[in-house]
Design a protein around this motif. Sequence first.
Motif, short mmCIF file in Angstrom:
data_model
loop_
_atom_site.label_atom_id
_atom_site.label_comp_id
_atom_site.label_asym_id
_atom_site.label_seq_id
_atom_site.Cartn_x
_atom_site.Cartn_y
_atom_site.Cartn_z
N ASN A 13 -5.19 24.75 34.82
CA ASN A 13 -3.79 24.41 34.50
C ASN A 13 -2.94 24.28 35.75
OD1 ASN A 13 -3.99 27.30 34.86
ND2 ASN A 13 -1.97 27.51 33.96
N TRP A 22 7.66 22.75 25.47
CA TRP A 22 6.22 22.89 25.29
C TRP A 22 5.89 24.01 24.31
CZ3 TRP A 22 5.37 22.59 31.26
CH2 TRP A 22 5.23 21.25 31.65
N PRO A 30 3.90 27.78 27.38
CA PRO A 30 3.54 27.21 28.68
C PRO A 30 4.82 26.91 29.47
CG PRO A 30 2.50 26.00 26.87
CD PRO A 30 3.58 26.86 26.27
N LYS A 37 1.91 25.27 32.94
CA LYS A 37 1.46 23.88 32.88
C LYS A 37 2.15 23.08 33.97
CE LYS A 37 1.15 20.12 29.48
NZ LYS A 37 1.36 19.76 28.06
N SER A 70 1.19 17.08 34.55
CA SER A 70 -0.02 17.13 33.75
C SER A 70 0.02 16.05 32.68
CB SER A 70 -0.16 18.51 33.10
OG SER A 70 -0.29 19.52 34.07
#
Length: 416
Positions: free
Chosen positions: A129, A209, A294, A368, A372
């Motif tokens: 991650n 998220w 996250p 995160k 990403s």
Amino acid sequence: MSLPVRVLGVAGALALGLASCSSGGAGGDETGSGAGGGTYTWWDPYPQHEDGSEWANRVQACGDEAGVTIERTAYDTTALTNQALLSAQEGTSPDIILIDNPAVSTLADTGMLSTMEELGFDTEGIDANLLAAGVVDGSTYGIPIGANTLALYYNKAILDAAGVDPATVTDWASLEDALARVSATGSKGITFAGIGTEEGSFQFLPWFWGAGADLRDLDSPEAVAALTLWTSWLEQGYAQQSAINNSQNTTWEEFLTGTFAFAENGTWQVDSAAEADFETGYIQIPAQDGGGAPAPTGGEFIVAPVQTSTDRYEVTTQIVECMTTPEGMVETAETFAYYVPPTQEGQAVLVEAHPELETWVEAVRAAKGRTSDDLGTDYPLVSEQLWTAVQQALSGAATPQEALTDAQAAAESATS
């Protein structure tokens, strides 16, 4: 720095990989090559750490270990990215750059960086991650030296007076209950940064998220739920209207007044919290339905610009190795107010030395990267629309649904 290089496993293979890297740009200072001494250039985003500081000495120590002098230049974060791009155009790239993780994809997009695969780095030991911020189109362009992220700090006295056990705050419903209890005692609930900049997006993303939303779909029901949560805090008086202009520094100043139960802020405030005039603690930001949300990763990556003189890479490798041993990562962590190492081995060493940081390690493990999901260079364009939507909703200029619908349309236009 006496520990073996087990985190990246690059001691032998990397040197071979670096030596075979194709030259695609002009090199940095040519006064030294190989292991025979000379000067190697290093750029980082820490101008606040001047020559003679703990950080500057740490960098130079890695040069000393490699038998060379490091010529370190520091820029602020934005200037560093711009200067790196300019240096690639002019053929004057430094040997090593330490750069904010969202900028890795920007530099990689120009072709100025060698991939870790080309350099022979085995990145298997790095938490996926955290490494993800350096991955573009399946190739890895940098190594995180550590990570910071967000959590909720709390004022123990205020929670005690409201009858709130912070350990019970595990989802949005229990957080809402805690804020209601705090408000009933006359104290302020929570301070966060809703400012119309990247800091605003950074602080909103755990809730975004944590609801299950995706940056490719800004107006999803999950995204609307997250923004509705923030606006409801203002409507119910759990947060102050000033949140719309708050930077992360402002929120911290507000928290240190001792009048707020919670503050959303980062690892970098651990020392300040310990020195506050009241007892503090921290918990992970809860996801909507429970567990840790996250949160976005902050932190820098080591990247190696392509050089004309490939014989310089051997020493570059030694310098990078020095920075990325478990021991080296913990030293970086302590230099920067507990920058969490990006490997389980390094994290274990940090927690052994500082058991009070286990919550932060857990938060980093759940974190995160902002680029990403293969967002890459699209991230800044999407982020700008996200913080704009947050501003519109918090100000009452639009409903969360309206603001995010507009944001999604603008993001699609900007990235198409």
